[in-house]
Design a protein around this motif. Structure first.
Motif, PDB file in Angstrom:
ATOM      1  N   PHE A  93       0.851  -1.189   0.000  1.00  0.00           N
ATOM      2  CA  PHE A  93       0.000   0.000   0.000  1.00  0.00           C
ATOM      3  C   PHE A  93       0.885   1.236   0.000  1.00  0.00           C
ATOM      4  O   PHE A  93       1.722   1.412   0.895  1.00  0.00           O
ATOM      5  CB  PHE A  93      -0.926   0.017   1.214  1.00  0.00           C
ATOM      6  N   LEU A  94       0.738   2.075  -0.997  1.00  0.00           N
ATOM      7  CA  LEU A  94       1.558   3.276  -1.133  1.00  0.00           C
ATOM      8  C   LEU A  94       0.763   4.480  -0.659  1.00  0.00           C
ATOM      9  O   LEU A  94      -0.322   4.751  -1.164  1.00  0.00           O
ATOM     10  CB  LEU A  94       1.979   3.465  -2.593  1.00  0.00           C
ATOM     11  N   THR A  95       1.312   5.203   0.301  1.00  0.00           N
ATOM     12  CA  THR A  95       0.622   6.348   0.870  1.00  0.00           C
ATOM     13  C   THR A  95       1.067   7.615   0.167  1.00  0.00           C
ATOM     14  O   THR A  95       2.237   8.002   0.243  1.00  0.00           O
ATOM     15  CB  THR A  95       0.908   6.470   2.379  1.00  0.00           C
ATOM     16  N   GLY A  96       0.141   8.249  -0.506  1.00  0.00           N
ATOM     17  CA  GLY A  96       0.434   9.487  -1.208  1.00  0.00           C
ATOM     18  C   GLY A  96      -0.558   9.685  -2.336  1.00  0.00           C
ATOM     19  O   GLY A  96      -1.262   8.760  -2.726  1.00  0.00           O
ATOM     20  N   THR A  98      -1.855  10.296  -6.227  1.00  0.00           N
ATOM     21  CA  THR A  98      -1.392   9.986  -7.569  1.00  0.00           C
ATOM     22  C   THR A  98      -0.968  11.296  -8.232  1.00  0.00           C
ATOM     23  O   THR A  98      -1.303  12.392  -7.761  1.00  0.00           O
ATOM     24  CB  THR A  98      -2.491   9.305  -8.395  1.00  0.00           C
ATOM     25  N   LEU A  99      -0.237  11.188  -9.324  1.00  0.00           N
ATOM     26  CA  LEU A  99       0.271  12.391  -9.989  1.00  0.00           C
ATOM     27  C   LEU A  99      -0.857  13.303 -10.432  1.00  0.00           C
ATOM     28  O   LEU A  99      -0.763  14.530 -10.310  1.00  0.00           O
ATOM     29  CB  LEU A  99       1.155  11.999 -11.174  1.00  0.00           C
ATOM     30  N   ASP A 100      -1.946  12.732 -10.951  1.00  0.00           N
ATOM     31  CA  ASP A 100      -3.055  13.588 -11.388  1.00  0.00           C
ATOM     32  C   ASP A 100      -3.707  14.279 -10.200  1.00  0.00           C
ATOM     33  O   ASP A 100      -4.123  15.445 -10.294  1.00  0.00           O
ATOM     34  CB  ASP A 100      -4.072  12.800 -12.209  1.00  0.00           C
ATOM     35  N   GLN A 101      -3.799  13.592  -9.055  1.00  0.00           N
ATOM     36  CA  GLN A 101      -4.339  14.233  -7.852  1.00  0.00           C
ATOM     37  C   GLN A 101      -3.436  15.362  -7.385  1.00  0.00           C
ATOM     38  O   GLN A 101      -3.908  16.435  -6.984  1.00  0.00           O
ATOM     39  CB  GLN A 101      -4.496  13.200  -6.739  1.00  0.00           C
ATOM     40  N   ALA A 102      -2.121  15.138  -7.430  1.00  0.00           N
ATOM     41  CA  ALA A 102      -1.165  16.150  -6.969  1.00  0.00           C
ATOM     42  C   ALA A 102      -1.207  17.393  -7.845  1.00  0.00           C
ATOM     43  O   ALA A 102      -1.217  18.529  -7.351  1.00  0.00           O
ATOM     44  CB  ALA A 102       0.241  15.564  -6.945  1.00  0.00           C
ATOM     45  N   VAL A 103      -1.245  17.204  -9.164  1.00  0.00           N
ATOM     46  CA  VAL A 103      -1.307  18.350 -10.074  1.00  0.00           C
ATOM     47  C   VAL A 103      -2.640  19.086  -9.909  1.00  0.00           C
ATOM     48  O   VAL A 103      -2.697  20.318  -9.922  1.00  0.00           O
ATOM     49  CB  VAL A 103      -1.093  17.897 -11.532  1.00  0.00           C
ATOM     50  N   GLY A 104      -3.721  18.328  -9.731  1.00  0.00           N
ATOM     51  CA  GLY A 104      -5.016  18.958  -9.529  1.00  0.00           C
ATOM     52  C   GLY A 104      -5.075  19.783  -8.263  1.00  0.00           C
ATOM     53  O   GLY A 104      -5.718  20.840  -8.220  1.00  0.00           O
ATOM     54  N   ALA A 105      -4.404  19.322  -7.207  1.00  0.00           N
ATOM     55  CA  ALA A 105      -4.456  20.020  -5.920  1.00  0.00           C
ATOM     56  C   ALA A 105      -3.424  21.132  -5.796  1.00  0.00           C
ATOM     57  O   ALA A 105      -3.688  22.167  -5.177  1.00  0.00           O
ATOM     58  CB  ALA A 105      -4.262  19.014  -4.776  1.00  0.00           C
ATOM     59  N   HIS A 106      -2.241  20.932  -6.383  1.00  0.00           N
ATOM     60  CA  HIS A 106      -1.132  21.864  -6.154  1.00  0.00           C
ATOM     61  C   HIS A 106      -0.617  22.545  -7.417  1.00  0.00           C
ATOM     62  O   HIS A 106       0.281  23.379  -7.341  1.00  0.00           O
ATOM     63  CB  HIS A 106       0.029  21.125  -5.469  1.00  0.00           C
ATOM     64  N   ASN A 142      -1.464   6.192 -12.611  1.00  0.00           N
ATOM     65  CA  ASN A 142      -0.702   5.001 -12.251  1.00  0.00           C
ATOM     66  C   ASN A 142       0.647   5.343 -11.639  1.00  0.00           C
ATOM     67  O   ASN A 142       1.539   4.491 -11.580  1.00  0.00           O
ATOM     68  CB  ASN A 142      -0.505   4.098 -13.470  1.00  0.00           C
ATOM     69  N   ILE A 143       0.787   6.583 -11.184  1.00  0.00           N
ATOM     70  CA  ILE A 143       2.017   7.023 -10.526  1.00  0.00           C
ATOM     71  C   ILE A 143       1.640   7.592  -9.162  1.00  0.00           C
ATOM     72  O   ILE A 143       0.892   8.578  -9.080  1.00  0.00           O
ATOM     73  CB  ILE A 143       2.740   8.099 -11.364  1.00  0.00           C
ATOM     74  N   VAL A 144       2.117   6.966  -8.105  1.00  0.00           N
ATOM     75  CA  VAL A 144       1.834   7.416  -6.745  1.00  0.00           C
ATOM     76  C   VAL A 144       3.055   8.155  -6.216  1.00  0.00           C
ATOM     77  O   VAL A 144       4.185   7.663  -6.314  1.00  0.00           O
ATOM     78  CB  VAL A 144       1.487   6.229  -5.818  1.00  0.00           C
ATOM     79  N   LEU A 145       2.831   9.342  -5.655  1.00  0.00           N
ATOM     80  CA  LEU A 145       3.921  10.155  -5.119  1.00  0.00           C
ATOM     81  C   LEU A 145       4.005   9.916  -3.617  1.00  0.00           C
ATOM     82  O   LEU A 145       3.102  10.266  -2.867  1.00  0.00           O
ATOM     83  CB  LEU A 145       3.668  11.631  -5.425  1.00  0.00           C
ATOM     84  N   THR A 146       5.090   9.302  -3.180  1.00  0.00           N
ATOM     85  CA  THR A 146       5.290   8.978  -1.772  1.00  0.00           C
ATOM     86  C   THR A 146       6.432   9.800  -1.210  1.00  0.00           C
ATOM     87  O   THR A 146       7.146  10.492  -1.944  1.00  0.00           O
ATOM     88  CB  THR A 146       5.609   7.478  -1.596  1.00  0.00           C
ATOM     89  N   SER A 147       6.645   9.696   0.101  1.00  0.00           N
ATOM     90  CA  SER A 147       7.736  10.440   0.732  1.00  0.00           C
ATOM     91  C   SER A 147       9.096   9.938   0.272  1.00  0.00           C
ATOM     92  O   SER A 147      10.113  10.615   0.475  1.00  0.00           O
ATOM     93  CB  SER A 147       7.622  10.335   2.256  1.00  0.00           C
ATOM     94  N   ALA A 148       9.141   8.750  -0.349  1.00  0.00           N
ATOM     95  CA  ALA A 148      10.389   8.200  -0.872  1.00  0.00           C
ATOM     96  C   ALA A 148      10.524   8.439  -2.369  1.00  0.00           C
ATOM     97  O   ALA A 148      11.499   7.997  -2.979  1.00  0.00           O
ATOM     98  CB  ALA A 148      10.479   6.704  -0.578  1.00  0.00           C
ATOM     99  N   ASP A 281       0.906  17.193   1.944  1.00  0.00           N
ATOM    100  CA  ASP A 281      -0.192  16.323   1.514  1.00  0.00           C
ATOM    101  C   ASP A 281       0.150  14.861   1.807  1.00  0.00           C
ATOM    102  O   ASP A 281      -0.666  14.107   2.362  1.00  0.00           O
ATOM    103  CB  ASP A 281      -0.432  16.540   0.023  1.00  0.00           C
ATOM    104  N   ILE A 282       1.357  14.458   1.443  1.00  0.00           N
ATOM    105  CA  ILE A 282       1.787  13.075   1.671  1.00  0.00           C
ATOM    106  C   ILE A 282       1.790  12.749   3.158  1.00  0.00           C
ATOM    107  O   ILE A 282       1.295  11.692   3.584  1.00  0.00           O
ATOM    108  CB  ILE A 282       3.182  12.836   1.064  1.00  0.00           C
ATOM    109  N   LYS A 283       2.331  13.651   3.969  1.00  0.00           N
ATOM    110  CA  LYS A 283       2.413  13.398   5.410  1.00  0.00           C
ATOM    111  C   LYS A 283       1.029  13.298   6.038  1.00  0.00           C
ATOM    112  O   LYS A 283       0.809  12.498   6.947  1.00  0.00           O
ATOM    113  CB  LYS A 283       3.226  14.508   6.078  1.00  0.00           C
ATOM    114  N   GLN A 284       0.090  14.114   5.572  1.00  0.00           N
ATOM    115  CA  GLN A 284      -1.273  14.045   6.094  1.00  0.00           C
ATOM    116  C   GLN A 284      -1.891  12.687   5.799  1.00  0.00           C
ATOM    117  O   GLN A 284      -2.562  12.089   6.648  1.00  0.00           O
ATOM    118  CB  GLN A 284      -2.124  15.163   5.489  1.00  0.00           C
ATOM    119  N   ARG A 285      -1.672  12.179   4.600  1.00  0.00           N
ATOM    120  CA  ARG A 285      -2.192  10.866   4.246  1.00  0.00           C
ATOM    121  C   ARG A 285      -1.526   9.772   5.089  1.00  0.00           C
ATOM    122  O   ARG A 285      -2.182   8.805   5.489  1.00  0.00           O
ATOM    123  CB  ARG A 285      -1.975  10.603   2.752  1.00  0.00           C
TER     124      ARG A 285
END
Length: 318
Positions: A93-96, A98-106, A142-148, A281-285
Motif C-alpha cells: 500500500f503506497l501512501t500518497g 497519484t500524480l493527477d491528484q497532486a497536479v489537480g491540488a497543487h 498510475n504514478i503514486v507520489l510517496t515520501s520516498a 499532503d503526503i504526510k497528512q495521508r
C-alpha cells in the motif's frame, strides 16, 4: 477511500478489508491489513467475472508480471491467490496522492520537480524493461507520489516484450493520450512505447494539461498518431528534452537510461517529496493511515471510536 458496501468481502486471505480504494470494470481494490498490522492494496476480480477464462488469465498474468519486477520504484507484490472462486492479489500500500491528484491540488510542477520526477520514473522503467516487460499503461493515475519518491503501479495490461497481447480487436488498451502511436494502431509494442507514455506524463506534470487533447477518444487518438504534442505551456528548458520522447517513430525515441541522464536534477531536488505543499499532503495521508490502522488493531480507547468518525477517517484517507 470509501467504506465497504453491501456485497464486499470482509476478508481475503490474511487481510481484513477496511475500505475500498477504487474499482473498475474488472474488479475492486481494497485497503487491507493483516494480523501483524501490515497494510496492503488488495485487488480482487469481480465474482461475476471470475469464471471468464480470458480475464482470469489476465489477472494471473498481472500478478506474475508485478512479481517479476523487483525495483524499488514499483509497488511490491505481497501475495496472491489466483485459484478458487475469487482471485486476489495484494501489493504494497503506497501512501500518497497519484500524480493527477497532486497536479489537480497543487498545480503544475516546476522545472526542478519535473526533472526529479522524470529521472526517478526513467530509472524505474529501466528496471521494468530489464525484467523483460513493457508496462503499456503509464499515466498520471498510475504514478503514486510517496515520501520516498514516485512509484509506478498497476501492471494490469503489462506483458512480456515479445509476448502476445490478450486484448481483442477494437479495444483501446490504454488511456487515450498516453499510449504510443503504435499502441493506438494495434501494432506490436516494445520499451519505446513506455518512453512515449513517460513523455506525455511529463507534459502533464510540467503544464497541468495533457499533451494530446480532443473532443472524443477517436480525436485524441488521431492526434497521438498524426498530430503534434502541445508543449506550449511546458517550461522552455524542458521542451527540448520531452519532445524526442513523443516522436512518432519508436526507433528515434530516447532510452530510459538516456532520459535519466538528460533530466538529471540538481542536488537536493528530492526534497520535493519531503518539504513543501506536496510533502505536507503526503504526510497528512500517512498520518491518516496510521490513525486508521491504530483504530482497527489497537486496544483501549482507540477501539471505541464511533462508526461515524471511522467512516469519516476512511473518506479522508482516500
Amino acid at each position: 477511500m470509501d467504506p465497504l458496501g453491501t456485497g464486499d468481502p470482509l476478508r481475503l486471505g490474511p487481510y481484513r478489508l477496511l475500505g475500498v480504494l477504487g474499482e473498475g470494470g474488472m474488479g475492486k481494490v481494497y485497503f487491507g491489513q493483516d494480523s501483524a498490522g501490515a497494510t496492503a492494496a488488495v485487488k480482487v476480480l469481480r465474482p461475476e467475472l471470475a469464471h471468464d477464462q480470458n480475464l482470469a488469465q489476465r489477472f494471473v498474468r498481472e500478478a506474475q508480471m508485478a512479481q517479476a519486477v523487483t525495483s524499488t520504484g514499483v509497488a511490491r507484490v505481497l501475495g496472491a491467490q489466483t485459484e478458487g472462486g475469487r482471485p486476489w492479489m495484494a501489493t504494497e500500500f503506497l501512501t500518497g496522492p497519484t500524480l493527477d491528484q497532486a497536479v489537480g491540488a497543487h498545480g503544475a510542477f516546476d522545472e526542478t520537480a519535473v526533472r526529479a520526477l522524470a529521472a526517478a520514473l526513467a530509472r524505474t522503467l529501466m528496471d521494468i524493461h530489464t525484467a523483460g516487460l513493457v508496462h503499456r499503461d503509464l499515466k498520471p493515475a498510475n504514478i503514486v507520489l510517496t515520501s520516498a519518491g514516485p512509484r509506478i503501479i498497476d501492471f494490469g495490461i503489462a506483458r512480456p516484450e515479445h509476448g502476445l497481447t490478450l486484448t481483442t480487436t477494437g479495444q483501446v488498451p490504454v488511456t487515450p493520450g498516453y499510449g504510443a502511436p503504435e499502441q493506438a494502431l494495434g501494432q506490436r509494442v516494445g520499451p519505446p512505447a513506455d518512453v512515449f507514455s513517460l513523455g506525455a506524463v511529463l507534459v502533464y506534470a510540467a503544464s497541468g494539461s495533457p499533451a494530446f487533447s480532443g473532443g472524443h477518444v477517436a480525436a485524441v487518438q488521431y492526434e497521438v498518431v498524426h498530430g503534434e504534442a502541445q508543449l506550449g505551456r511546458v517550461p522552455a528548458q524542458l521542451g527540448p528534452l520531452i519532445a524526442p520522447c513523443l516522436g512518432k517513430n519508436p526507433a528515434f525515441r530516447p532510452t530510459p537510461c538516456q532520459m535519466a541522464t538528460a533530466f538529471a536534477p540538481p542536488r537536493g531536488a528530492e526534497r520535493i517529496w519531503r518539504h513543501g505543499p506536496l510533502a505536507t499532503d503526503i504526510k497528512q495521508r500517512e498520518r491518516t493511515v496510521r490513525q486508521l490502522t491504530t483504530i482497527v488493531s489497537g486496544a483501549g480507547t482507540a477501539q471505541r471510536m464511533s462508526r461515524r468518525r471511522l467512516l469519516t477517517t476512511l473518506a479522508v484517507g482516500g
